[in-house]
Design an enzyme around this catalytic site. Structure first.
Site, PDB file in Angstrom:
ATOM      1  CG  HIS A  11       0.320   6.348  -0.499  1.00 50.87           C
ATOM      2  ND1 HIS A  11      -0.845   6.918  -0.964  1.00 50.87           N
ATOM      3  CD2 HIS A  11      -0.002   5.761   0.685  1.00 50.87           C
ATOM      4  CE1 HIS A  11      -1.825   6.671  -0.103  1.00 50.87           C
ATOM      5  NE2 HIS A  11      -1.350   5.960   0.903  1.00 50.87           N
ATOM      6  CD  GLU A  39      -4.626   6.593   2.290  1.00 54.21           C
ATOM      7  OE1 GLU A  39      -4.337   5.383   2.321  1.00 54.21           O
ATOM      8  OE2 GLU A  39      -3.772   7.477   2.401  1.00 54.21           O
ATOM      9  CG  HIS A  45      -1.666   1.239   1.466  1.00 58.96           C
ATOM     10  ND1 HIS A  45      -2.950   1.444   1.008  1.00 58.96           N
ATOM     11  CD2 HIS A  45      -1.304   2.384   2.093  1.00 58.96           C
ATOM     12  CE1 HIS A  45      -3.350   2.661   1.356  1.00 58.96           C
ATOM     13  NE2 HIS A  45      -2.365   3.254   2.013  1.00 58.96           N
ATOM     14  CD  GLU A  46       2.093   3.431   3.765  1.00 53.40           C
ATOM     15  OE1 GLU A  46       2.346   4.532   3.251  1.00 53.40           O
ATOM     16  OE2 GLU A  46       1.080   3.231   4.475  1.00 53.40           O
TER      17      GLU A  46
HETATM   18 ZN   LIG Z   1      -2.160   5.276   2.651  1.00 53.21          ZN
END
Ligand SMILES: [Zn+2]
Length: 263
Positions: free
Chosen positions: A136, A194, A132-133
């Site tokens: 980003h 997100e 997930h990171e």
């Molecule tokens: Zn996030």
């Protein structure tokens, strides 16, 4: 005073409208070059990680290194699409039992705090958070966030320059503009980031051979924590909704890569 207040209010409203329009219409607005973005990441890395003791051996360290290698191998192809140079991937495991957090900077420098490990529970859980990171960073969300902030700051500076910034009225209206910006632009903007990072993350997991269903379990565990996981939850809201959205997306993504579903 009243006239000034009304005039200021009009200015504030139109600035806010401008900012909201820019922010919402151009979700992909980026004022920094890829090089500047990576440079900012490289500068911030030692500053932030230097505040903690780094764990450099042991089972958790080994797992974090393995997950980093496995995910980075797959993410390199995505990096090549947006950046002229490859990321120099690195993940530091930081001793901070109360810090439920992890991040990845542009350029591939990452950190995971020991406080998030009990929620990750296992290697696949760590892969959920890290993928997930990585999302980003690869999707260049910090560039877009910084760009939006630059526009917001410009709008506020313009208001302050016109009205001196010292009267109570100005102060109140400035904070209203800030609040409006916070709730009108930044929050939805960041929610869309997100969701993007969530979807990118599970797809990266599938490509790397991890079971994406772990992401649903992890967000459920995060939801069960409630307000005791404030740092991660303040930037990652609505864990129940995320678990549900991921559960809906995973079967299609598994099919896309010809992988069998474990559920
Ligand atoms: Zn996030």
């Amino acid at each position: 005073m009243l006239t000034l207040s009304i005039q200021f209010h009009r200015l504030a409203s139109s600035l806010l409208f401008l900012v909201a329009t820019l922010g919402l219409q151009s979700c992909g607005i980026m004022l920094l070059s890829a090089e500047e973005e990576i440079q900012m990441g490289l500068q911030a890395y030692p500053e932030e990680t230097g505040k903690y003791t780094e764990i450099k051996s042991g089972p958790n360290y080994e797992i974090v290194q393995r997950v980093t290698r496995t995910l980075a191998q797959q993410a390199n192809a995505d990096v090549a699409q947006s950046f002229s140079e490859p990321f120099k991937w690195e993940c530091k495991l930081l001793e901070a039992p109360k810090t439920v957090n992890a991040w990845c900077l542009p350029g591939g420098k990452m950190a995971i705090y020991t406080g998030i490990l009990p929620i990750c529970k296992n290697e696949t859980g760590i892969a959920v958070v890290m993928s997930h990171e990585i999302g980003h960073a690869v999707l260049r969300h910090s560039n877009q966030r910084i760009s939006t902030n630059m526009i917001l700051k410009g709008a506020m500076d313009a208001g302050q320059a016109l009205f001196g910034g010292s009267t109570e009225t100005t102060g109140t209206l400035m904070s209203a503009l800030g609040m409006g910006a916070q709730y009108g632009v930044l929050l939805p903007f960041s929610r869309s980031h997100e969701s993007e990072a969530d979807l990118y993350g599970v797809e990266l997991m599938i490509r790397a051979g991890y079971d994406p269903w772990e992401s649903v379990d992890l967000w459920k565990r995060m939801a069960a924590l409630g307000s005791s996981g404030p740092e991660f939850l303040s930037t990652h809201p609505n864990p129940e909704n995320r678990a549900q959205r991921l559960a809906e997306a995973i079967p299609g993504l598994l099919q896309k890569y010809g992988k069998k579903s474990s559920r």
